[in-house]
Write an enzyme that holds these catalytic residues in place. Structure first.
Site, PDB file in Angstrom:
ATOM      1  N   CYS A  28       0.840  -1.161   0.050  1.00 39.97           N
ATOM      2  CA  CYS A  28       0.058  -0.014  -0.114  1.00 39.97           C
ATOM      3  C   CYS A  28       0.991   1.321   0.133  1.00 39.97           C
ATOM      4  O   CYS A  28       1.650   1.345   0.851  1.00 39.97           O
ATOM      5  CB  CYS A  28      -1.069   0.008   1.202  1.00 39.97           C
ATOM      6  SG  CYS A  28      -1.655   1.604   1.857  1.00 39.97           S
ATOM      7  N   CYS A  31       0.109   3.690   2.884  1.00 47.71           N
ATOM      8  CA  CYS A  31       0.816   3.161   4.117  1.00 47.71           C
ATOM      9  C   CYS A  31       2.185   3.483   4.282  1.00 47.71           C
ATOM     10  O   CYS A  31       2.931   3.847   5.235  1.00 47.71           O
ATOM     11  CB  CYS A  31       0.807   1.557   4.019  1.00 47.71           C
ATOM     12  SG  CYS A  31      -1.057   1.082   4.064  1.00 47.71           S
TER      13      CYS A  31
END
Length: 103
Positions: A28, A31
């Protein structure tokens, strides 16, 4: 302290003081960006805040227990009880405000 943990370590540390759990995925992009923000947040609070990074894919028991359905998700715990939550990529001032409200 900023530390990547598994379920067992999480359960050990989550009940002690103020803990910010970062539920993330290694694939991600947001993230990864949030990881840099959390390093700055860690400097801001020092020993007053423990930041635990929880891999979404490797800790399905914790994601289910905390009702985390997407990532990144930040869950703020005080003495093991959830007191706040932020979803998606957040900026440092937003995270600091959340932590300050529960110190």
């Amino acid at each position: 302290m900023l530390k990547e943990v598994n379920s067992e370590e999480f359960k050990e540390l989550a009940g002690k003081g103020l803990v910010l759990a970062d539920f993330f995925s290694t694939t991600c992009g947001p993230c990864k960006m949030l990881g840099f923000v959390l390093k700055d947040v860690e400097k801001e609070f020092g020993d007053d805040l423990t930041i635990l990074k929880v891999d979404f894919d490797q800790n399905k028991d914790l994601t289910a227990e905390y009702g985390v359905t997407g990532y990144p998700t930040l869950v703020l715990l005080k003495e093991g009880e959830e007191v706040g939550r932020l979803q998606g990529l957040q900026q440092k001032p937003v995270i600091i405000k959340l932590v300050e409200e529960h110190k």
